[in-house]
Design an enzyme around this catalytic site. Structure first.
Site, PDB file in Angstrom:
ATOM      1  CD  GLN A 121      50.641  39.657  19.332  1.00 28.02           C
ATOM      2  OE1 GLN A 121      50.809  38.693  20.078  1.00 28.02           O
ATOM      3  NE2 GLN A 121      50.487  39.521  18.027  1.00 28.02           N
ATOM      4  CE1 TYR A 159      44.779  32.768  22.058  1.00 29.22           C
ATOM      5  CE2 TYR A 159      46.087  33.602  20.224  1.00 29.22           C
ATOM      6  CZ  TYR A 159      45.915  32.699  21.260  1.00 29.22           C
ATOM      7  OH  TYR A 159      46.857  31.725  21.498  1.00 29.22           O
ATOM      8  NE  ARG A 182      57.064  28.151  12.576  1.00 30.80           N
ATOM      9  CZ  ARG A 182      56.355  27.483  11.670  1.00 30.80           C
ATOM     10  NH1 ARG A 182      56.197  26.176  11.807  1.00 30.80           N
ATOM     11  NH2 ARG A 182      55.802  28.099  10.644  1.00 30.80           N
ATOM     12  CB  CYS A 230      63.598  27.068  11.465  1.00 26.89           C
ATOM     13  SG  CYS A 230      61.953  26.567  12.006  1.00 26.89           S
ATOM     14  CB  CYS A 241      59.555  26.343  19.498  1.00 26.10           C
ATOM     15  SG  CYS A 241      59.054  26.233  17.804  1.00 26.10           S
ATOM     16  CB  CYS A 273      63.566  20.945  15.522  1.00 24.43           C
ATOM     17  SG  CYS A 273      61.779  21.058  15.410  1.00 24.43           S
TER      18      CYS A 273
HETATM   19  C1  LIG Z   1      56.160  29.157  20.072  1.00 24.54           C
HETATM   20  C2  LIG Z   1      55.290  30.099  19.292  1.00 24.54           C
HETATM   21  C3  LIG Z   1      54.647  31.132  19.950  1.00 24.54           C
HETATM   22  C4  LIG Z   1      53.854  32.041  19.229  1.00 24.54           C
HETATM   23  N1  LIG Z   1      53.262  33.082  19.889  1.00 24.54           N
HETATM   24  C5  LIG Z   1      52.563  34.012  19.202  1.00 24.54           C
HETATM   25  C6  LIG Z   1      52.050  35.171  19.856  1.00 24.54           C
HETATM   26  O1  LIG Z   1      52.226  35.380  21.057  1.00 24.54           O
HETATM   27  N2  LIG Z   1      51.363  36.061  19.101  1.00 24.54           N
HETATM   28  C7  LIG Z   1      51.160  35.891  17.752  1.00 24.54           C
HETATM   29  O2  LIG Z   1      50.545  36.753  17.119  1.00 24.54           O
HETATM   30  N3  LIG Z   1      51.652  34.813  17.116  1.00 24.54           N
HETATM   31  C8  LIG Z   1      52.357  33.894  17.796  1.00 24.54           C
HETATM   32  N4  LIG Z   1      52.917  32.834  17.137  1.00 24.54           N
HETATM   33  C9  LIG Z   1      52.770  32.755  15.659  1.00 24.54           C
HETATM   34  C10 LIG Z   1      53.958  33.426  14.968  1.00 24.54           C
HETATM   35  O3  LIG Z   1      54.088  34.791  15.307  1.00 24.54           O
HETATM   36  C11 LIG Z   1      53.867  33.329  13.425  1.00 24.54           C
HETATM   37  O4  LIG Z   1      52.691  33.990  12.996  1.00 24.54           O
HETATM   38  C12 LIG Z   1      53.872  31.888  12.928  1.00 24.54           C
HETATM   39  O5  LIG Z   1      54.707  31.059  13.720  1.00 24.54           O
HETATM   40  C13 LIG Z   1      54.335  31.782  11.474  1.00 24.54           C
HETATM   41  O6  LIG Z   1      55.611  32.365  11.303  1.00 24.54           O
HETATM   42  P1  LIG Z   1      56.989  31.485  11.194  1.00 24.54           P
HETATM   43  O7  LIG Z   1      56.799  30.522  10.074  1.00 24.54           O
HETATM   44  O8  LIG Z   1      58.048  32.509  10.932  1.00 24.54           O
HETATM   45  O9  LIG Z   1      57.155  30.773  12.477  1.00 24.54           O
HETATM   46  C14 LIG Z   1      53.694  31.893  17.827  1.00 24.54           C
HETATM   47  C15 LIG Z   1      54.343  30.833  17.173  1.00 24.54           C
HETATM   48  C16 LIG Z   1      55.137  29.946  17.880  1.00 24.54           C
HETATM   49  C17 LIG Z   1      55.849  28.850  17.148  1.00 24.54           C
HETATM   50  S1  SF4 Z   2      61.915  23.761  17.551  1.00 21.03           S
HETATM   51 FE1  SF4 Z   2      61.830  23.213  15.339  1.00 21.03          FE
HETATM   52  S2  SF4 Z   2      60.217  24.528  14.539  1.00 21.03           S
HETATM   53 FE2  SF4 Z   2      60.842  25.411  16.520  1.00 21.03          FE
HETATM   54  S3  SF4 Z   2      62.468  26.860  16.005  1.00 21.03           S
HETATM   55 FE3  SF4 Z   2      63.469  24.933  16.408  1.00 21.03          FE
HETATM   56  S4  SF4 Z   2      63.706  24.012  14.338  1.00 21.03           S
HETATM   57 FE4  SF4 Z   2      62.179  25.592  14.186  1.00 21.03          FE
END
Ligand SMILES: Cc1cc2nc3c(=O)[nH]c(=O)nc-3n(C[C@H](O)[C@H](O)[C@H](O)COP(=O)(O)O)c2cc1C
Ligand code: SF4
Length: 361
Positions: free
Chosen positions: A98, A167, A313, A335, A341, A354
């Site tokens: 990415q 961004y 996550r 999660c 995180c 968490c």
């Molecule tokens: C610690 C962390 C770092 C992330 N870094 C990026 C990233 O580098 N690029 C990006 O497009 N999204 C990033 N995201 C967003 C995730 O890719 C994703 O779109 C968002 O967390 C929702 O998905 P989930 O519910 O499966 O976590 C990040 C999210 C978290 C929690």
């Molecule tokens: S720190 Fe919390 S939100 Fe992040 S991966 Fe762990 S359970 Fe999920």
């Protein structure tokens, strides 16, 4: 359905589960990955995910969003990136890079004077940013293209352009942060010119067959920001832009990473808008945002709305989740989406902090 093969352009994938880009915070001050990143990708590849998307990597020093971000702005990064892709391929996995430029969204620790389409400050950015000169816009387009070339030369199976979460690319498409009155701002055609030029410049570097896709923020979720109908209209142009797939996300900052997903009804929080976008493109769609349960993921695929499910996550919590789901050991990620995180100290990298769910929750 989750464990049937899929395809992004010329890239064949063994299943429909994708590790959504996750900034790992495992690089040194010049963006060279530390050994911890190799170890994490090994765990993810062994865990059965069909495609790993790296955390966002900065295409130019002016686009470094935060400390410990991985860099892809110089040919000197290539040998270290080759080690990462070899590690994943050795485990039978696939990995996409990415690429990103933070624009006005960068920390004071990493960029002294942030640049953006227009000079802007709070509430969109944490501090004020300077409007980009036309020459800087051209240079930045080339920085994306060179980063994509380096990704291909480093053995990545695909490139994902980061066009979401506030961004630089989002800053151009959003009327809230793009107040330019030259060819780069104003109507929707002008606001998407930067993205169109980035796609074109990347294709010139990587050729017609190399898989290139985008993570796109379909809405800003802010007053006067990008409207859903505009986001959908932009998605309808992605085939013309030469893209091979779209991962649909939205929101700026934490809106993209919604907290407190505990019930199936709260999962897949961008699905209503992804459903609206579906008829407007024949490209494969990766749905992201709050997927936790196997049945919710299956439903999104079976409905024909999504072709892949992207998880962030749940894979921080358990990199081996795909195999656990496939073997029937797990129906749902544990999660709890409280967003603990992100590291609070240097040299710690992303980690799940968490507490475990109470028994029976
Ligand atoms: C610690 C962390 C770092 C992330 N870094 C990026 C990233 O580098 N690029 C990006 O497009 N999204 C990033 N995201 C967003 C995730 O890719 C994703 O779109 C968002 O967390 C929702 O998905 P989930 O519910 O499966 O976590 C990040 C999210 C978290 C929690
Ligand atoms: S720190 Fe919390 S939100 Fe992040 S991966 Fe762990 S359970 Fe999920």
């Amino acid at each position: 359905m989750l464990f049937t093969p899929g395809r992004i352009g010329s890239l064949e994938l063994p299943n429909r589960l994708v590790r959504s880009a996750t900034a790992e915070r495992m690089a040194d001050e010049k963006g060279f990955p530390k050994p911890e990143l190799e170890a994490l990708y090994t765990e993810l590849a062994q865990g059965g995910v069909g495609l790993i998307i790296t955390g966002h990597m900065y295409v130019a020093p002016s686009g470094k969003c935060h400390e410990e971000m991985t860099g892809i702005y110089s040919d000197e990064h290539i040998p270290a990136l080759v080690r990462l892709t070899k590690t994943v391929h050795k485990e039978g996995g696939k990995i996409a890079a990415q690429i990103n430029h933070g624009g006005g969204s960068s920390n004071a620790e990493t960029v002294a004077e942030p640049i953006a389409p227009s000079s802007a400050g709070e509430p969109y950015f944490m501090r004020s940013a300077r409007s980009m000169a036309p020459g800087e816009i051209e240079e930045t387009i080339q920085a994306y293209a060179q980063a994509a070339r380096r990704a291909k030369e480093s053995g990545f199976d695909a490139v994902q352009i980061h066009g979401a979460h506030g961004y630089l690319i989002s800053q151009f498409t959003s009327p809230l942060t793009n107040k330019r009155n030259d060819q780069w701002g104003g109507n929707i055609e002008n606001r998407t010119r930067f993205l169109r030029r980035v796609c074109q410049a990347i294709r010139e570097q990587v050729g017609p067959d190399y898989p290139v896709f985008i993570k796109f923020g379909i809405i800003d979720g802010l007053e006067e920001g990008l409207l859903p109908e505009e986001g959908i209209q932009i998605i309808s142009q992605f085939i013309e832009m030469g893209l091979d797939a779209v991962e649909i996300s939205g929101g700026v900052g934490y809106q993209s990473t919604r907290k407190g997903i505990r019930k199936p009804a709260e999962e897949g929080y961008f699905m209503p808008i992804i459903e609206e976008a579906r008829p407007q493109t024949d490209l494969p769609i990766l749905a992201v945002g709050g997927f936790r349960s196997r049945h919710v993921m299956e439903r999104a695929l079976l409905s024909g709305v999504a072709d892949f499910i992207s998880l962030c996550r749940p894979l921080i919590r358990e990199p081996g989740l795909p195999n656990l789901i496939q073997s029937g050991e797990r129906e749902k990620s544990t999660c709890i989406s409280a967003n603990n995180c992100w590291p609070t100290k240097m040299n710690t990298g992303i980690a799940c902090k968490c507490p475990a769910l109470p028994e029976g929750d």
